[in-house]
Design a protein around this motif. Sequence first.
Motif, PDB file in Angstrom:
ATOM      1  N   VAL A  77      -6.239   2.698   3.789  1.00 29.64           N
ATOM      2  CA  VAL A  77      -6.240   4.158   3.887  1.00 29.64           C
ATOM      3  C   VAL A  77      -7.000   4.617   5.123  1.00 29.64           C
ATOM      4  O   VAL A  77      -6.524   5.452   5.909  1.00 29.64           O
ATOM      5  CB  VAL A  77      -6.864   4.777   2.615  1.00 29.64           C
ATOM      6  CG1 VAL A  77      -7.128   6.271   2.816  1.00 29.64           C
ATOM      7  CG2 VAL A  77      -5.947   4.571   1.418  1.00 29.64           C
ATOM      8  N   ALA A  78      -8.197   4.064   5.317  1.00 26.50           N
ATOM      9  CA  ALA A  78      -9.052   4.495   6.418  1.00 26.50           C
ATOM     10  C   ALA A  78      -8.440   4.189   7.780  1.00 26.50           C
ATOM     11  O   ALA A  78      -8.696   4.909   8.756  1.00 26.50           O
ATOM     12  CB  ALA A  78     -10.423   3.827   6.304  1.00 26.50           C
ATOM     13  N   ALA A 244       0.241   2.119   4.985  1.00 23.10           N
ATOM     14  CA  ALA A 244      -0.520   1.417   3.953  1.00 23.10           C
ATOM     15  C   ALA A 244       0.417   0.823   2.893  1.00 23.10           C
ATOM     16  O   ALA A 244       0.251  -0.330   2.473  1.00 23.10           O
ATOM     17  CB  ALA A 244      -1.516   2.369   3.299  1.00 23.10           C
ATOM     18  N   LEU A 245       1.407   1.616   2.468  1.00 20.41           N
ATOM     19  CA  LEU A 245       2.376   1.115   1.494  1.00 20.41           C
ATOM     20  C   LEU A 245       3.206  -0.031   2.070  1.00 20.41           C
ATOM     21  O   LEU A 245       3.496  -1.016   1.379  1.00 20.41           O
ATOM     22  CB  LEU A 245       3.287   2.257   1.039  1.00 20.41           C
ATOM     23  CG  LEU A 245       2.633   3.315   0.146  1.00 20.41           C
ATOM     24  CD1 LEU A 245       3.555   4.515  -0.029  1.00 20.41           C
ATOM     25  CD2 LEU A 245       2.268   2.724  -1.207  1.00 20.41           C
ATOM     26  N   ALA A 246       3.574   0.086   3.349  1.00 21.53           N
ATOM     27  CA  ALA A 246       4.332  -0.986   3.997  1.00 21.53           C
ATOM     28  C   ALA A 246       3.505  -2.265   4.053  1.00 21.53           C
ATOM     29  O   ALA A 246       4.015  -3.366   3.811  1.00 21.53           O
ATOM     30  CB  ALA A 246       4.738  -0.561   5.407  1.00 21.53           C
ATOM     31  N   ALA A 247       2.229  -2.140   4.364  1.00 19.75           N
ATOM     32  CA  ALA A 247       1.357  -3.307   4.449  1.00 19.75           C
ATOM     33  C   ALA A 247       1.220  -3.998   3.096  1.00 19.75           C
ATOM     34  O   ALA A 247       1.232  -5.230   3.008  1.00 19.75           O
ATOM     35  CB  ALA A 247      -0.018  -2.895   4.969  1.00 19.75           C
ATOM     36  N   ILE A 248       1.098  -3.195   2.035  1.00 14.42           N
ATOM     37  CA  ILE A 248       0.977  -3.787   0.697  1.00 14.42           C
ATOM     38  C   ILE A 248       2.241  -4.546   0.334  1.00 14.42           C
ATOM     39  O   ILE A 248       2.192  -5.642  -0.241  1.00 14.42           O
ATOM     40  CB  ILE A 248       0.680  -2.700  -0.355  1.00 14.42           C
ATOM     41  CG1 ILE A 248      -0.702  -2.092  -0.103  1.00 14.42           C
ATOM     42  CG2 ILE A 248       0.742  -3.272  -1.771  1.00 14.42           C
ATOM     43  CD1 ILE A 248      -1.031  -0.903  -0.985  1.00 14.42           C
ATOM     44  N   GLY A 249       3.396  -3.979   0.703  1.00 18.87           N
ATOM     45  CA  GLY A 249       4.653  -4.654   0.412  1.00 18.87           C
ATOM     46  C   GLY A 249       4.850  -5.919   1.214  1.00 18.87           C
ATOM     47  O   GLY A 249       5.322  -6.941   0.703  1.00 18.87           O
ATOM     48  N   ILE A 250       4.467  -5.885   2.490  1.00 19.84           N
ATOM     49  CA  ILE A 250       4.736  -7.012   3.386  1.00 19.84           C
ATOM     50  C   ILE A 250       3.668  -8.094   3.283  1.00 19.84           C
ATOM     51  O   ILE A 250       3.977  -9.291   3.178  1.00 19.84           O
ATOM     52  CB  ILE A 250       4.840  -6.513   4.840  1.00 19.84           C
ATOM     53  CG1 ILE A 250       6.061  -5.602   4.995  1.00 19.84           C
ATOM     54  CG2 ILE A 250       4.938  -7.683   5.816  1.00 19.84           C
ATOM     55  CD1 ILE A 250       6.134  -4.885   6.323  1.00 19.84           C
ATOM     56  N   ALA A 251       2.407  -7.681   3.335  1.00 21.50           N
ATOM     57  CA  ALA A 251       1.324  -8.662   3.416  1.00 21.50           C
ATOM     58  C   ALA A 251       0.709  -9.021   2.069  1.00 21.50           C
ATOM     59  O   ALA A 251       0.073 -10.066   1.948  1.00 21.50           O
ATOM     60  CB  ALA A 251       0.226  -8.132   4.342  1.00 21.50           C
ATOM     61  N   PHE A 252       0.891  -8.155   1.059  1.00 24.20           N
ATOM     62  CA  PHE A 252       0.231  -8.405  -0.216  1.00 24.20           C
ATOM     63  C   PHE A 252       1.202  -8.424  -1.391  1.00 24.20           C
ATOM     64  O   PHE A 252       0.776  -8.325  -2.549  1.00 24.20           O
ATOM     65  CB  PHE A 252      -0.859  -7.358  -0.461  1.00 24.20           C
ATOM     66  CG  PHE A 252      -1.939  -7.357   0.590  1.00 24.20           C
ATOM     67  CD1 PHE A 252      -2.904  -8.350   0.623  1.00 24.20           C
ATOM     68  CD2 PHE A 252      -1.966  -6.379   1.570  1.00 24.20           C
ATOM     69  CE1 PHE A 252      -3.890  -8.361   1.590  1.00 24.20           C
ATOM     70  CE2 PHE A 252      -2.951  -6.373   2.546  1.00 24.20           C
ATOM     71  CZ  PHE A 252      -3.916  -7.374   2.554  1.00 24.20           C
ATOM     72  N   ALA A 253       2.493  -8.571  -1.090  1.00 27.07           N
ATOM     73  CA  ALA A 253       3.519  -8.756  -2.122  1.00 27.07           C
ATOM     74  C   ALA A 253       3.466  -7.696  -3.217  1.00 27.07           C
ATOM     75  O   ALA A 253       3.688  -7.979  -4.400  1.00 27.07           O
ATOM     76  CB  ALA A 253       3.401 -10.156  -2.735  1.00 27.07           C
ATOM     77  N   GLY A 260      -2.464   0.330  -7.229  1.00 28.45           N
ATOM     78  CA  GLY A 260      -3.210   1.260  -8.065  1.00 28.45           C
ATOM     79  C   GLY A 260      -4.452   1.780  -7.371  1.00 28.45           C
ATOM     80  O   GLY A 260      -4.766   2.981  -7.441  1.00 28.45           O
ATOM     81  N   ALA A 261      -5.150   0.879  -6.678  1.00 29.75           N
ATOM     82  CA  ALA A 261      -6.350   1.292  -5.953  1.00 29.75           C
ATOM     83  C   ALA A 261      -5.994   2.240  -4.813  1.00 29.75           C
ATOM     84  O   ALA A 261      -6.736   3.188  -4.528  1.00 29.75           O
ATOM     85  CB  ALA A 261      -7.087   0.066  -5.422  1.00 29.75           C
ATOM     86  N   LEU A 262      -4.839   2.000  -4.162  1.00 28.72           N
ATOM     87  CA  LEU A 262      -4.395   2.888  -3.082  1.00 28.72           C
ATOM     88  C   LEU A 262      -4.110   4.286  -3.625  1.00 28.72           C
ATOM     89  O   LEU A 262      -4.549   5.287  -3.043  1.00 28.72           O
ATOM     90  CB  LEU A 262      -3.146   2.315  -2.415  1.00 28.72           C
ATOM     91  CG  LEU A 262      -2.546   3.175  -1.291  1.00 28.72           C
ATOM     92  CD1 LEU A 262      -3.452   3.159  -0.061  1.00 28.72           C
ATOM     93  CD2 LEU A 262      -1.143   2.687  -0.913  1.00 28.72           C
ATOM     94  N   ALA A 263      -3.383   4.361  -4.740  1.00 26.59           N
ATOM     95  CA  ALA A 263      -3.090   5.665  -5.352  1.00 26.59           C
ATOM     96  C   ALA A 263      -4.374   6.377  -5.737  1.00 26.59           C
ATOM     97  O   ALA A 263      -4.521   7.586  -5.515  1.00 26.59           O
ATOM     98  CB  ALA A 263      -2.199   5.472  -6.580  1.00 26.59           C
ATOM     99  N   ALA A 264      -5.317   5.629  -6.298  1.00 24.81           N
ATOM    100  CA  ALA A 264      -6.587   6.227  -6.708  1.00 24.81           C
ATOM    101  C   ALA A 264      -7.354   6.762  -5.508  1.00 24.81           C
ATOM    102  O   ALA A 264      -7.914   7.869  -5.544  1.00 24.81           O
ATOM    103  CB  ALA A 264      -7.432   5.199  -7.460  1.00 24.81           C
ATOM    104  N   ALA A 265      -7.389   5.981  -4.423  1.00 18.13           N
ATOM    105  CA  ALA A 265      -8.118   6.398  -3.229  1.00 18.13           C
ATOM    106  C   ALA A 265      -7.484   7.633  -2.597  1.00 18.13           C
ATOM    107  O   ALA A 265      -8.184   8.561  -2.167  1.00 18.13           O
ATOM    108  CB  ALA A 265      -8.167   5.251  -2.217  1.00 18.13           C
TER     109      ALA A 265
END
Length: 290
Positions: A77-78, A244-253, A260-265
């Motif tokens: 996010v940051a 951020a969403l793209a990174a989670i999909g590509i690098a963190f499957a 969930g933590a991203l949505a919360a933040a």
Amino acid sequence: MGTLHLLFNAVTVIFIAATMFTAGLGATVAALRGALTNVPLLTLSLIANMVAVPLLGWGIGALLSLPTASFIALVLVASSPGGPFGTKLAMVQKGDVVAAGALQVLLAAIGSLTFAPTVNGILTAAKVGKGISLDVGALVQTVALLQLVPFVIGLLLRRYAALTAQAWHPTAAAVSNVTFLIVLAGMLLGNWRDVVALLGSRTLLAGFVLAAAAFAVGTLLSTGPPVRRTAMGGVTAVRNAGPALAAIGIAFADQPAILGALAAALLSGLAAALPIATLLSSRRSGPGNP
């Protein structure tokens, strides 16, 4: 659930495009040129968004000893400036929407290039996560299509068809406002289990503190009258969820814990930034103010 997901994505696209189109309808070429040729403003905005806020995310995550998933989400996010909600916050607070819209698009474009190296550097230095490899070209195209193009179309209408621009502005603003509320509700409802699971954790606090601190940094590292400085504070506080969403999909499957933590933040960040913008709006609407 798949249909709802597609519907939410469609509303999000409409919100982003409508917000930037509305900003363009309210802009003038002269005011836009003034914002983009203001070297001190540009320099300070880049420092605030590309350097200060990513370091704040790293520092807040370390200070609060966030678990790995939450730390990664906060760094994502940051490190992702230029969120379209920034222009909406400028509208909410009755700030300098022209400067906010112009610099928000610029930050989103530059941020699509700096995002992956910034995240990589922080996670490597913090010994968390792994290398991120993103399609930079696709990110730039997304920014251009959803943010830059609607803004330019609105700007051209204002310049060459002023009466049409004035007539369309209220409707475009209404669409932006309604879809903004739908997107907020969709983020909360779509991730409510993950957000509820984080209640009482330090993740929500981290997102809240990051947004509030970023609002202050963006306001301080700016130039001009208060309406411009606080508008830049709003732009700095609201980050761009797309990379951020793209990174989670590509690098963190698509790890659910990180999503969930991203949505919360993001939601806790909006919970910090929106009241600030609303308070500024009420003060600017008070007696003695235009």
